[in-house]
Design a protein around this motif. Structure first.
Motif, short mmCIF file in Angstrom:
data_model
loop_
_atom_site.label_atom_id
_atom_site.label_comp_id
_atom_site.label_asym_id
_atom_site.label_seq_id
_atom_site.Cartn_x
_atom_site.Cartn_y
_atom_site.Cartn_z
N GLU A 160 -15.32 -32.71 -35.37
CA GLU A 160 -15.01 -34.03 -35.90
C GLU A 160 -13.94 -34.83 -35.15
O GLU A 160 -13.97 -36.07 -35.20
N PRO A 161 -13.01 -34.22 -34.38
CA PRO A 161 -12.06 -35.06 -33.65
C PRO A 161 -12.70 -35.93 -32.56
O PRO A 161 -12.03 -36.80 -32.00
N ALA A 162 -13.99 -35.71 -32.26
CA ALA A 162 -14.69 -36.61 -31.35
C ALA A 162 -14.74 -38.02 -31.93
O ALA A 162 -14.85 -39.00 -31.19
N ARG A 163 -14.65 -38.12 -33.24
CA ARG A 163 -14.75 -39.41 -33.93
C ARG A 163 -13.47 -39.77 -34.69
O ARG A 163 -13.05 -40.92 -34.70
N LEU A 164 -12.86 -38.77 -35.34
CA LEU A 164 -11.68 -39.03 -36.16
C LEU A 164 -10.40 -38.89 -35.35
O LEU A 164 -10.27 -37.97 -34.54
N PRO A 165 -9.41 -39.77 -35.58
CA PRO A 165 -8.11 -39.59 -34.93
C PRO A 165 -7.34 -38.47 -35.63
O PRO A 165 -6.95 -38.59 -36.79
N MET A 166 -7.15 -37.37 -34.92
CA MET A 166 -6.46 -36.22 -35.50
C MET A 166 -5.36 -35.77 -34.54
O MET A 166 -5.57 -35.75 -33.32
N PRO A 167 -4.20 -35.40 -35.05
CA PRO A 167 -3.08 -35.03 -34.20
C PRO A 167 -3.19 -33.61 -33.65
O PRO A 167 -3.94 -32.78 -34.18
N LEU A 168 -2.48 -33.37 -32.57
CA LEU A 168 -2.27 -32.03 -32.02
C LEU A 168 -3.52 -31.39 -31.43
O LEU A 168 -3.60 -30.18 -31.30
N VAL A 169 -4.52 -32.20 -31.07
CA VAL A 169 -5.69 -31.65 -30.40
C VAL A 169 -5.70 -31.98 -28.91
O VAL A 169 -6.64 -31.63 -28.19
N GLY A 170 -4.67 -32.67 -28.44
CA GLY A 170 -4.53 -32.96 -27.02
C GLY A 170 -5.70 -33.77 -26.47
O GLY A 170 -6.22 -34.67 -27.11
N GLY A 171 -6.13 -33.38 -25.26
CA GLY A 171 -7.24 -34.08 -24.63
C GLY A 171 -8.60 -33.63 -25.11
O GLY A 171 -9.63 -34.16 -24.68
N MET A 172 -8.62 -32.65 -26.03
CA MET A 172 -9.90 -32.16 -26.55
C MET A 172 -10.69 -33.30 -27.20
O MET A 172 -11.90 -33.44 -26.98
N SER A 173 -10.02 -34.10 -28.02
CA SER A 173 -10.73 -35.17 -28.73
C SER A 173 -11.34 -36.16 -27.75
O SER A 173 -12.45 -36.68 -27.96
N VAL A 174 -10.65 -36.42 -26.64
CA VAL A 174 -11.15 -37.34 -25.63
C VAL A 174 -12.36 -36.71 -24.93
O VAL A 174 -13.36 -37.38 -24.65
N GLY A 175 -12.26 -35.43 -24.64
CA GLY A 175 -13.39 -34.73 -24.00
C GLY A 175 -14.61 -34.70 -24.89
O GLY A 175 -15.74 -34.91 -24.44
N ILE A 203 -13.53 -24.08 -24.40
CA ILE A 203 -12.32 -23.93 -23.60
C ILE A 203 -11.25 -23.31 -24.48
O ILE A 203 -11.09 -23.71 -25.64
N SER A 204 -10.51 -22.37 -23.96
CA SER A 204 -9.41 -21.78 -24.73
C SER A 204 -8.41 -22.86 -25.13
O SER A 204 -8.00 -23.68 -24.30
N PRO A 205 -8.00 -22.89 -26.39
CA PRO A 205 -7.09 -23.94 -26.85
C PRO A 205 -5.63 -23.71 -26.48
O PRO A 205 -4.80 -24.61 -26.63
N ARG A 206 -5.31 -22.53 -26.01
CA ARG A 206 -3.91 -22.21 -25.72
C ARG A 206 -3.39 -23.08 -24.58
O ARG A 206 -3.98 -23.15 -23.51
N GLY A 207 -2.28 -23.74 -24.82
CA GLY A 207 -1.70 -24.64 -23.85
C GLY A 207 -2.30 -26.03 -23.88
O GLY A 207 -1.81 -26.92 -23.18
N LEU A 208 -3.35 -26.22 -24.70
CA LEU A 208 -4.03 -27.50 -24.77
C LEU A 208 -3.92 -28.15 -26.14
O LEU A 208 -3.93 -29.38 -26.26
N GLN A 209 -3.84 -27.33 -27.20
CA GLN A 209 -3.77 -27.86 -28.55
C GLN A 209 -2.50 -27.36 -29.25
O GLN A 209 -1.87 -26.40 -28.82
N GLY A 210 -2.15 -28.07 -30.32
CA GLY A 210 -0.94 -27.72 -31.05
C GLY A 210 0.32 -28.21 -30.37
O GLY A 210 1.42 -27.80 -30.73
N ILE A 211 0.17 -29.09 -29.39
CA ILE A 211 1.30 -29.60 -28.60
C ILE A 211 1.35 -31.12 -28.74
O ILE A 211 0.34 -31.79 -28.48
N PRO A 212 2.47 -31.70 -29.15
CA PRO A 212 2.57 -33.16 -29.23
C PRO A 212 2.31 -33.80 -27.87
O PRO A 212 2.63 -33.22 -26.82
#
Length: 263
Positions: free
Chosen positions: A146-161, A92-101
């Protein structure tokens, strides 16, 4: 060759990950049925595989469209006789989804990767299993960072997905491994060779107010071997886990993070 006489379908085959893994499958002797939504990208990868002597067919398939996926697999099985491996590498394109608090991230943008990844991987796995279970063999494969397992900031809902994908991987195995259908997830670090990571690290670095190279170096330094996973390493692992040499491995997440995550 590890995958000789195997029929493999790759979703998202026009992307960096899907294309690399598809090439690896073909080099290992498999016939690759390459799919994606962008015909130009899919056909480019298919031509590269064919030029290298690999067996490949290309088709436009939306991995989230159950009818499209089912009809394509029915045609593959009618032509080739079986489907042995299903590898879903959609992105999925990260624009509008990542890098946003999170405080500034719209709810719809948070949910998009969660629902998109879960739906597409369930659709493709379900369709493949319907052909694999009667034959008593098959492999369902997916890839997460790795954000599937590690808590990392600014990845939005990607880590949950991505975490949902890993949970689905375990659930699929719990139902289907008894019928000979294995489920494997390959977890890597970010792979800087891929265009999407170049964009992602740029978005995150801009929000943090640091150079992109500094962010990349910081993540590499967190691994035990001080470097990030490469596409070649992911591809080699995919070929092995798809092969009969990995027959006892199912319901697991293969850790290819080089020590960034320690199990």
């Amino acid at each position: 060759m590890l995958l000789e006489n195997k029929n493999v379908v790759v979703y998202g085959g026009g992307g960096a990950v899907g294309g690399a893994v598809a090439r690896g499958f073909a080099e290992a002797g498999a016939k690759v049925f390459l799919t994606g939504r962008n015909p130009d990208n899919v056909n480019t990868v298919a031509k590269e595989i064919s030029a290298a002597g690999g067996a490949v067919e290309a088709a436009v398939v939306d991995a989230a469209d159950e009818q499209s996926v089912s009809e394509h697999l029915d045609a593959v099985v009618a032509d080739a006789g079986s489907i042995d491996v299903s590898f879903n590498a959609i992105g999925i394109s990260p624009r509008g989804l990542q890098g946003i608090p999170f405080t500034e991230l719209p709810v719809d943008n948070f949910l998009r990767p969660v629902t998109t990844y879960a739906e597409a991987h369930f659709v493709t796995a379900k369709a493949a299993a319907r052909h694999m279970i009667p034959r008593g063999s098959g492999v369902i494969m997916m890839h997460t960072p790795e954000p599937a397992r590690l808590p990392m900031p600014l990845v939005g809902g990607m880590s949950v997905g991505w975490a949902a994908m890993e949970a689905l991987n375990r659930a699929l195995s719990s139902e289907w491994a008894q019928y000979g259908v294995r489920s494997i997830c390959l977890r890597t670090t970010a792979m800087v060779e891929t265009p999407v990571i170049d964009v992602v690290f740029g978005l995150q670095a801009d929000t943090l107010g640091i150079p992109k190279d500094q962010l990349t170096a910081a993540e590499a330094a967190m691994t035990h071997r001080k470097r990030l996973t490469t596409l070649t390493e992911l591809t080699s692992a995919a070929v092995f886990f798809a092969s009969d040499h990995a027959a006892a491995i199912t319901g697991t997440v293969a850790n290819l993070t080089g020590g960034l995550i320690v199990d």
